[in-house]
Write an enzyme that holds these catalytic residues in place. Sequence first.
Site, PDB file in Angstrom:
ATOM      1  N   ASP A 168     -10.819  10.654   9.527  1.00 48.00           N
ATOM      2  CA  ASP A 168     -10.455  10.281   8.149  1.00 48.00           C
ATOM      3  C   ASP A 168     -11.136   8.970   7.758  1.00 48.00           C
ATOM      4  OD1 ASP A 168      -9.271  10.844   5.771  1.00 48.00           O
ATOM      5  OD2 ASP A 168      -7.278  10.122   6.312  1.00 48.00           O
ATOM      6  N   VAL A 214       3.279   1.033   2.939  1.00 47.46           N
ATOM      7  CA  VAL A 214       2.987  -0.084   3.836  1.00 47.46           C
ATOM      8  C   VAL A 214       3.547  -1.371   3.219  1.00 47.46           C
ATOM      9  CG1 VAL A 214       1.162  -1.351   5.032  1.00 47.46           C
ATOM     10  CG2 VAL A 214       0.916   1.103   4.633  1.00 47.46           C
ATOM     11  N   GLY A 254       0.826  -1.204   0.000  1.00 45.40           N
ATOM     12  CA  GLY A 254       0.000   0.000   0.000  1.00 45.40           C
ATOM     13  C   GLY A 254       0.855   1.247   0.000  1.00 45.40           C
ATOM     14  N   SER A 279       1.763   9.758   2.901  1.00 49.99           N
ATOM     15  CA  SER A 279       2.968   9.976   3.688  1.00 49.99           C
ATOM     16  C   SER A 279       3.644   8.667   4.048  1.00 49.99           C
ATOM     17  CB  SER A 279       2.600  10.708   4.974  1.00 49.99           C
ATOM     18  OG  SER A 279       1.661   9.924   5.681  1.00 49.99           O
TER      19      SER A 279
HETATM   20  N1  LIG Z   1      -2.224  -3.291   8.121  1.00 54.94           N
HETATM   21  C1  LIG Z   1      -2.307  -3.278   6.799  1.00 54.94           C
HETATM   22  N2  LIG Z   1      -2.359  -4.413   6.117  1.00 54.94           N
HETATM   23  C2  LIG Z   1      -2.440  -4.425   4.766  1.00 54.94           C
HETATM   24  N3  LIG Z   1      -2.491  -3.313   4.018  1.00 54.94           N
HETATM   25  C3  LIG Z   1      -2.448  -2.134   4.643  1.00 54.94           C
HETATM   26  C4  LIG Z   1      -2.346  -2.050   6.066  1.00 54.94           C
HETATM   27  N4  LIG Z   1      -2.329  -0.753   6.397  1.00 54.94           N
HETATM   28  C5  LIG Z   1      -2.414  -0.064   5.265  1.00 54.94           C
HETATM   29  N5  LIG Z   1      -2.485  -0.872   4.196  1.00 54.94           N
HETATM   30  C6  LIG Z   1      -2.577  -0.480   2.771  1.00 54.94           C
HETATM   31  O1  LIG Z   1      -1.775   0.652   2.573  1.00 54.94           O
HETATM   32  C7  LIG Z   1      -2.547   1.757   2.091  1.00 54.94           C
HETATM   33  C8  LIG Z   1      -1.996   3.033   2.646  1.00 54.94           C
HETATM   34  O2  LIG Z   1      -2.045   2.994   4.056  1.00 54.94           O
HETATM   35  P1  LIG Z   1      -2.526   4.228   4.907  1.00 54.94           P
HETATM   36  O3  LIG Z   1      -3.889   4.667   4.439  1.00 54.94           O
HETATM   37  O4  LIG Z   1      -2.450   3.890   6.331  1.00 54.94           O
HETATM   38  O5  LIG Z   1      -1.432   5.299   4.507  1.00 54.94           O
HETATM   39  P2  LIG Z   1      -1.537   6.852   4.667  1.00 54.94           P
HETATM   40  O6  LIG Z   1      -0.276   7.476   4.175  1.00 54.94           O
HETATM   41  O7  LIG Z   1      -1.929   7.149   6.056  1.00 54.94           O
HETATM   42  O8  LIG Z   1      -2.700   7.155   3.681  1.00 54.94           O
HETATM   43  P3  LIG Z   1      -3.707   8.326   3.659  1.00 54.94           P
HETATM   44  O9  LIG Z   1      -3.405   9.006   2.385  1.00 54.94           O
HETATM   45  O10 LIG Z   1      -5.061   7.675   3.668  1.00 54.94           O
HETATM   46  O11 LIG Z   1      -3.469   9.141   4.870  1.00 54.94           O
HETATM   47  C9  LIG Z   1      -3.974   1.436   2.538  1.00 54.94           C
HETATM   48  O12 LIG Z   1      -4.922   2.047   1.707  1.00 54.94           O
HETATM   49  C10 LIG Z   1      -4.015  -0.071   2.443  1.00 54.94           C
HETATM   50  O13 LIG Z   1      -4.316  -0.488   1.121  1.00 54.94           O
END
Ligand SMILES: Nc1ncnc2c1ncn2[C@@H]1O[C@H](COP(=O)(O)OP(=O)(O)OP(=O)(O)O)[C@@H](O)[C@H]1O
Length: 876
Positions: free
Chosen positions: A305, A157, A150, A154
Amino acid sequence: MHCWPNAGTSKRKIRRITAETPPDRPVRHTIHSALTNTYKSSPSYLPQQSKVPGALVRALTSPIMSRPHSARRPYRFLSLRSFICFFSPTFLAKLKGSGKAVEIPRGREIEAAKEEPQLVETMMKGGSGGSPKKAYSVSPADYRLLDEVGQGASATVYRAMYIPFNEIVAVKCMDLDRCNNLEGDEYAEVVTGLKYDAAERTLTTNMVIGEEEVTHEELNMEDDVRREAQTMSLMDHPNVVKGYCSFVVEHTLWVVMPFMAEGSCLHLMKVAYPNGFEEHVIGSILKETLKALEYLHKHGSIHRDVKAGNILLDSSGVVKLSDFGVTAGMFDKGDRQRSRNTFVGTPCWMAPEVMQPGGGYDFKADIWSFGITALELAHGHAPFSKYPPMKVLLMTLQNAPPGLDYDRDRKFSKSFREMASMCLVKDQTKRPTAEKLLKHPFFKNAKTPELSVKSLLTDLPPLWDRVKALELKDAEQLALKKMASSEQEALSMIEYQKAVSAWNFDLEDLKIQASLIVDDENIADAKEDDKGLMNFINNEAPSNVGSTSEKLLAADKNSDIKNLGDIEGPDGSGLIKKNEFLETDVLEVINQDRIYRYDNKKLNNDSDPSTSTHDAEPRQENEVVKEPQMCSIPLRPSSVQNNSAKRGRNLERAESESQLRAERSRCNAWKDANLSGPLMLPNRASANSLSAPTLSSIRYGDSMEDKFNLNAVQIKGRFSVTSENVDAVKGLRMIRSASVGDCLFNPTQVPSNELPKENINISLLPSILMTHLQNLARQTSSQQVLLTDLLTSMQQNDILSSFKTEIPSQTSKPEIDILVKAEITERERLLLVKFSELQARMINLTDELTAAWSKNVQLQQQINAAYSKRNEKESA
Ligand SMILES: Nc1ncnc2c1ncn2[C@@H]1O[C@H](COP(=O)(O)OP(=O)(O)OP(=O)(O)O)[C@@H](O)[C@H]1O
């Protein structure tokens, strides 16, 4: 909701107790009594006497706490986190379940941490509910990152192996540099409050205990990144993604959490369900999400969010809410009633009250986002998702709330529609709580996710393969971008032709463009243009929408904040108080990293042709669209450009992903053209369209323009000089075509003998000219097509108006009839104006075409002469 005590009081009480307690008195009992008294209304969070960590006790009873402010110095002690979290009601749960009392000699905390890093890890890790703790270490060496699963704005994953347990986990690597301008470790230290020393394997912290009340915010702990790690480790609910532990590795913060093998609902929709899920699946997903929200709200947190991208699924169908980057504690400042004032979230999912700085909001904001998520899961995209953030803000504030359409969403049950509309009420006080909503019939009948959600997941490749496939698709799009410049030029012309034929009836778009996009160079002109434009719009169409945008424009352009009057949404609920929605707010909105993240991501969805007009643009009843827009579109502010530049690879990813779909929707654009509003001819296939994509620019422009601009070294009007032909045209002056703003080479101004021989590819010049001439010819034909369509549209309007006059409506009131007629007459008038303008332009174009042809002939003669001269010289 639990009746929480005033945490501020509790802090003061604890402070007083600790200050007054002689160091040699047993203090645990005292602290425990204080907590018992303070938190008696929430017995499940009472810490047990024996479970208050020794380090915490030491910290609280340290002599430094009883010194006057001025005498306090930066104080280092073990596990600041424990100290901070001590004040958080949620942390008490953790203490209850797990608290391991550890005695550390007073004043030896740092040394103890160095000697026993394991102790630090223990203090950092999660675990609660009485279950035996699984200790996840904070050493990056214990984690093997396997596949990227993912990508957030920022963070990246990864699926990872936690080597000591041979267990698959997810590691979210959050780029700390991206969150702030501070450099690496320094920033990491500031935002996390923790310093990880890889060599020593210790976590230490710097903090200044200063004010009377020590809170997260005063301790510089409000930052998203740290908040996320912290919140995640404190949460303990089957529908909430829990953080096992977190630590800083160079420039990133690693958050270790359970691996959710099917990724997010958004990801799943992108891969396999582009038009959304079936109702029974939606019911299950939403119910689980709502349980998570109920839990969060009960514990004093607002998620802020909630969206499909943050709802994760595992292979057995378990649904969990994740991403606590913007989660806020409702009681952070010790005021139970206090609502938040920060502007956080993702615009499409953002509640109206969140968008109005100063208004304050509470956990009901999550209920709005939940309602939007319901629509997102139903359609495959959120309402308004194809619009730029600023427009989304205005639409959310001004338009009627989105919802499931009776006709279009016929396949969904009444109870689903009703549930969604209950969440999407602009007045937050009228929205139900999560607890109440869970009792709605829609959720009562929801199946368990193991039954419904699991069925979605059959025959899908593993998550990391899907991610790779999407990345490949992105790469293909990027490769497309890098096609040969000549092709790009040709394509851009085709694009331009389409764009010039585009009808954009959207007054809002135009206003937003006018208000957001400012050309530094032409700022004075732009101001004049915009003023004129806005005067015209507002004189002609004194709608609320108009005045709002104008005021935003005024705020944006002139910084004349004081002139802002009250701005009221059509239903009165979107009230923007004087001076509340100010220039700074607008710019803050633009600069919000999260918004850009959203923007980047949503570009993927923007071109989704399935976006309904209902979702997209419920028109205001009183929105009288009038003005045929021919304004010149200034460039956007450099600040916005700078911020956009930061978007970096996310934007590229998003753009490239959106291209194919954009191409598809472009094909239908002409026939899809909305003939119900004022006409706008985009007067540039502009390099600006990305900054404020309009309906037309989304449909026709972005991707191809980008391709076009890739090699462009200069952009003038709608043409560019590419790196390929720049040499050839060196020395040639450019003139602006009176009617279309094109840049044409004017060879007559440059004597042929002045043409630098070595730089001229003689055969290129006629071909360049030919291209321009052909374009002119195409434009003329486009204009003709436009005229024809305009005439047709006028005829339709005639028929409509005569129909309306002949058959007076029996149901509508006479005033409405008058209004409708006035509107039609006004439209006719405007169409006539437009028509004559177009006629004049066509005549101009024809003249220009003729002139250009003759110039071309002249030029060819000159070239031939120059060519034969040179031949003669050479042969001589
Ligand atoms: N625990 C997890 N297990 C599997 N995939 C995950 C997990 N956490 C996040 N992901 C994947 O990674 C992507 C990005 O994670 P996340 O939304 O936490 O990042 P972010 O940078 O905080 O994104 P946002 O732009 O929503 O703030 C998620 O949309 C999901 O597809």
